[in-house]
Design a protein around this motif. Sequence first.
Motif, PDB file in Angstrom:
ATOM      1  N   HIS A   1       8.699  -0.643  -2.779  1.00 35.13           N
ATOM      2  CA  HIS A   1       7.823   0.324  -3.431  1.00 35.13           C
ATOM      3  C   HIS A   1       6.659   0.706  -2.515  1.00 35.13           C
ATOM      4  O   HIS A   1       6.147  -0.113  -1.757  1.00 35.13           O
ATOM      5  CB  HIS A   1       7.309  -0.246  -4.748  1.00 35.13           C
ATOM      6  CG  HIS A   1       8.409  -0.517  -5.740  1.00 35.13           C
ATOM      7  ND1 HIS A   1       9.094   0.486  -6.370  1.00 35.13           N
ATOM      8  CD2 HIS A   1       8.952  -1.684  -6.171  1.00 35.13           C
ATOM      9  CE1 HIS A   1      10.008  -0.041  -7.169  1.00 35.13           C
ATOM     10  NE2 HIS A   1       9.945  -1.353  -7.065  1.00 35.13           N
ATOM     11  N   ASN A   2       6.292   1.965  -2.609  1.00 38.25           N
ATOM     12  CA  ASN A   2       5.175   2.545  -1.853  1.00 38.25           C
ATOM     13  C   ASN A   2       5.470   2.721  -0.364  1.00 38.25           C
ATOM     14  O   ASN A   2       4.574   3.066   0.407  1.00 38.25           O
ATOM     15  CB  ASN A   2       3.895   1.709  -2.019  1.00 38.25           C
ATOM     16  CG  ASN A   2       3.448   1.624  -3.466  1.00 38.25           C
ATOM     17  OD1 ASN A   2       3.568   2.593  -4.222  1.00 38.25           O
ATOM     18  ND2 ASN A   2       2.966   0.454  -3.863  1.00 38.25           N
ATOM     19  N   VAL A   3       6.704   2.434   0.047  1.00 39.84           N
ATOM     20  CA  VAL A   3       7.085   2.712   1.441  1.00 39.84           C
ATOM     21  C   VAL A   3       8.359   3.557   1.468  1.00 39.84           C
ATOM     22  O   VAL A   3       9.194   3.417   2.342  1.00 39.84           O
ATOM     23  CB  VAL A   3       7.291   1.406   2.250  1.00 39.84           C
ATOM     24  CG1 VAL A   3       5.973   0.722   2.506  1.00 39.84           C
ATOM     25  CG2 VAL A   3       8.266   0.479   1.549  1.00 39.84           C
ATOM     26  N   GLU A   4       8.484   4.429   0.445  1.00 44.99           N
ATOM     27  CA  GLU A   4       9.700   5.255   0.358  1.00 44.99           C
ATOM     28  C   GLU A   4       9.819   6.212   1.546  1.00 44.99           C
ATOM     29  O   GLU A   4      10.917   6.631   1.892  1.00 44.99           O
ATOM     30  CB  GLU A   4       9.693   6.059  -0.943  1.00 44.99           C
ATOM     31  CG  GLU A   4       9.885   5.220  -2.208  1.00 44.99           C
ATOM     32  CD  GLU A   4       8.600   4.577  -2.701  1.00 44.99           C
ATOM     33  OE1 GLU A   4       8.644   3.847  -3.700  1.00 44.99           O
ATOM     34  OE2 GLU A   4       7.550   4.797  -2.061  1.00 44.99           O
TER      35      GLU A   4
END
Length: 469
Positions: free
Chosen positions: A201-204
């Motif tokens: 999550h948050n590094v897509e």
Amino acid sequence: MDYREFLEQIKKDLSERLSGVLEGATVDTTQVDKLQGRSYEGLSIVPEGSIIGLTMDLQPYFQMFNDGISYENIVEQIADRAAGAYADRPAVTAEDIGSYEAVKDMGGARSMTDKARKLLILNLPYVILGLIATNFGEAWRLAEGADISEKLLALFGILPAAFQNPLPSFHPLDLLIGLMCGAALRLAVYLRGKNAKKYRHNVEYGSARWGTAADIAPFIAPKFEDNIILTKTERLMMSNRPKNPANARNKNVLIVGGSGSGKTRFWLKPNLLQCHSSYVVTDPKGSIVCECGNALLKHGYRIKIFNTINFQKSMRYNPFAYLHSEKDILKLVTTLIANTKGDGKSGDEFWTKAETLLYTALIGYIHYEAPEEEQNFATLIEFINAMEVREDDEEFQNPVDMMFEDLKKRDPNHFAVRQYAKYKLAAGVVCSKRLLNQAVGKSLRTHNLKPKKGAQVMRKNEKITALYE
């Protein structure tokens, strides 16, 4: 700045930032020694009149600063964390601190309360579903019928009446059905979560970042001269066997840039002046040898220049010095013919095969029988010039024929003798003088293969050398 300077600057700025929140708070550096885990040097923040302080490890914030996050943003985060920790501090008096049991009970009670709250929030949906399912249990219990099919038909008529009462049924059978429904849903959610894909999550959009000095440090040799210079701060060790084998890297470097972008000035020349190995330099303009040659000579280098435009300014190259076997002779002949046939059609293969046989025989004779000082293309030219062919007299022998005849008597299975015998099978038909003089003359004029005084032979394991071509 280094970590120590970062720590002192944060200490100064944080004292000013916390003045409105924690009036009179003491901010100082402290060394925290842990029994488990690593020790660190961080900040200690103690509010005025309090006996409880907060210690913070600033290494993660220092890494954020090196990654490009603004200093003001980092100070703001540290101040918010300190203020939040102070607001959530437990109400402990000096008397409580003196009583181990009181502190233990307070900490344990608060920990249990937090765990219970978290557990209740996570499982509240399943409890609600279980209580709603008790109404289904009540409807099933009140449905009349001798078998399951009759009870199912009656169930649809009783369901509205069962759900008219918003409160759940507390009959033991109904509670059992509700418990089973809630547990079944919880089990389904657990199994689905266990088998779910792992998402970052948050590094897509990727987690790549610019490297720092710490990232490339393991790949840099301690001695500056033992590195390939990449940038002002980044280098790559020349050694192929570092202490940690995982840090070994390929030494190939690709420099892409337009004309005048500094490929030679800012990368090639600094690495030549490292003087840590032998070099082969392609120098089309002829300027690099003038600008870097003296520096290399002062470091004990031998400089060799191979100029294919002006051979008067070039060192010589003798391919015969690299012949060690029959296989090498065949390679030399193949290369010679391939580079002298011109851009047009090669014509009948008969002529190429005849030329190949003659070259192989003559070069083989020179390699195995001629003195070392005569093993060059000048001797090959003399052989060709001495070959006279008379198409009307197949019994005629020129000096080269006589030399091979004499060699045949001494060694009938000689490599050169066997090749010359194959060539002579068609000597009465092939006008070899005209054919070979044209081909060889063109070859020698094009490649300037005539030996001159000072011809160079480059061998392995010789003194460090810089070759410019």
